[in-house]
Design an enzyme around this catalytic site. Structure first.
Site, short mmCIF file in Angstrom:
data_model
loop_
_atom_site.label_atom_id
_atom_site.label_comp_id
_atom_site.label_asym_id
_atom_site.label_seq_id
_atom_site.Cartn_x
_atom_site.Cartn_y
_atom_site.Cartn_z
N GLU A 132 32.66 23.11 29.82
CA GLU A 132 31.55 22.62 30.74
C GLU A 132 31.91 21.98 31.83
O GLU A 132 31.37 21.21 32.40
CB GLU A 132 30.53 21.91 29.78
CG GLU A 132 29.92 22.62 28.61
CD GLU A 132 28.78 21.74 27.82
OE1 GLU A 132 28.73 20.73 28.32
OE2 GLU A 132 28.23 22.30 26.99
N GLU A 246 29.14 30.00 20.61
CA GLU A 246 28.21 28.89 20.15
C GLU A 246 26.67 29.58 20.18
O GLU A 246 25.56 28.82 20.41
CB GLU A 246 28.12 27.58 21.23
CG GLU A 246 29.20 27.10 21.22
CD GLU A 246 29.28 25.54 21.96
OE1 GLU A 246 28.10 25.30 22.26
OE2 GLU A 246 30.34 25.12 22.36
C1 XIL Z 1 26.68 19.77 19.96
C2 XIL Z 1 26.61 19.25 18.38
O1 XIL Z 1 25.91 20.40 17.75
C3 XIL Z 1 25.54 18.05 18.19
O2 XIL Z 1 25.73 17.82 16.76
C4 XIL Z 1 26.05 16.70 18.91
O3 XIL Z 1 25.16 15.64 18.74
C5 XIL Z 1 25.95 17.27 20.36
O4 XIL Z 1 26.88 18.21 20.49
N1 XIL Z 1 27.76 22.63 23.96
C6 XIL Z 1 29.10 22.18 23.04
C7 XIL Z 1 28.84 21.67 21.81
O5 XIL Z 1 29.97 22.53 23.66
O6 XIL Z 1 29.97 20.96 21.50
C8 XIL Z 1 27.61 20.88 21.61
O7 XIL Z 1 27.46 20.36 20.28
C9 XIL Z 1 26.30 21.89 21.83
C10 XIL Z 1 26.44 22.17 23.43
#
Ligand code: XIL
Length: 337
Positions: A132, A246
């Site tokens: 990100e 994701e």
């Molecule tokens: C999220 C997790 O799912 C949560 O449990 C945590 O509180 C915050 O992070 N993008 C990403 C992930 O790259 O690491 C994130 O994961 C979701 C968005």
């Protein structure tokens, strides 16, 4: 060919690797869920346990216990493990990034990456090295996000991260992971343009990067199939593999009725996977969770009507949903890689 009835077997028939994000805490406490994960997945990724605040809570003091537990679980069950994530602006311990000189920032960043990557060298599917790093709305012409690392080191922090990771594990598959690249909006346009400039520059400079991770957190807002297809072709032409890292679908703006909502979610999974799997550089697909029993969207994207969210292929009772069927169909319809 026999019709596959699990996500991983359907994916395998097209030489795609399917898996999900989860955590050691859940797998060790919930045997039914754990069995379903093993039945459905060929690759896992720790949802939080390899993030900086978890793994290096104090400078130079690493805690690999959760990551090691998960790697051991994967090895015993014939699954691969992804690494997520080395450099991110979130889930940082208070000490990280609080520096007064560029040299200190470089030491922190490189020390963190070296510690993690060397510990898991040769044992992971791939590493999300930088996560990100784009945020066009921050107003920079390169689209980069204003982070502690950008402020301390300038845009070079990204190349530094990849070079350091490659030194620590020359065989590692190094991924740049990003969200919002599928959106048809002006933000999506800006993200795609900035991403191509960023990664194109890395390739020209010989910075070791091997794959793009498309987070793919979708919602009723949908995505632009034509813009996404063109973009993926350009990414492929840069010589990168593409991982869907994701995938999930926030159902906040879909109707309350469960049958309708599940169909809407399944349709979006089908359309999205059809679009991305049309590109043969897409070799790996992970959903951000497997069952609605455990999803970050329960807290980050709850429904206004108070109903439980239903973003994933299996219900909270671990029953397969129409989303599961749609994903299997999309895998089956994909040209083998
Ligand atoms: C999220 C997790 O799912 C949560 O449990 C945590 O509180 C915050 O992070 N993008 C990403 C992930 O790259 O690491 C994130 O994961 C979701 C968005």
């Amino acid at each position: 060919m026999q019709a596959a009835n699990t996500l991983k077997t359907a994916a395998r028939q097209s030489n795609i690797l399917y898996g999900a994000a989860t955590s050691p805490r859940i797998l060790s406490a919930d045997a039914d869920f754990s069995s379903e994960v093993v039945a459905q997945c060929d690759v896992l990724v720790p949802e939080n346990e390899l993030k900086w605040e978890s793994v290096e809570p104090q400078p130079g003091v690493f805690d690999f216990s959760q990551g090691d537990w998960l790697l051991d679980f994967c090895t015993k069950n014939g699954m691969a493990l992804r690494g997520h994530c080395l450099v991110w602006h979130k889930q940082l311990p208070a000490w990280a990034g609080s520096v007064t000189t560029a040299a200190q920032a470089e030491d922190q960043l490189a020390g963190h990456i070296r510690g993690l990557v060397s510990h898991y060298a040769g044992r992971l599917h791939s590493w999300d090295v930088v996560n990100e790093a784009l945020n066009p709305s921050d107003g920079r012409s390169d689209g980069l996000r204003n982070t502690v690392w950008l402020n301390a080191l300038g845009p070079d922090y990204i190349d530094l991260a990849y070079r350091t990771a490659a030194e620590a594990d020359p065989e590692a598959v190094l991924v740049y992971n990003e969200y919002g690249l599928e959106a048809g909006t002006s933000d999506g346009n800006a993200r795609r343009a900035s991403l191509l400039k960023l990664v194109g520059g890395m390739k020209r400079r010989g910075t070791p990067i091997h794959a793009l991770g498309l987070q793919s957190h979708l919602s009723a807002d949908g995505f632009s199939a034509s813009k996404l297809s063109n973009f993926l072709k350009q990414v492929q032409d840069l010589g990168l593999k593409i991982f869907i890292t994701e995938l999930d679908i926030a159902d906040q703006k879909f109707p309350a009725n469960i049958a309708i909502r599940d169909t809407d979610v399944a349709d979006l999974y089908r359309q999205y996977l059809k679009t991305v799997l049309a590109n043969s550089a897409v070799t790996t697909v992970l959903t951000w969770g497997l069952s609605d029993r455990y999803t970050w969207l329960s807290s980050t994207a709850p429904r206004a009507d108070g109903l439980s969210v239903r973003p994933l292929p299996f219900s909270s009772n671990l029953l397969p949903k129409t989303a599961r069927d749609a994903i299997i169909e999309a895998f089956a319809a994909a040209e083998p890689r």
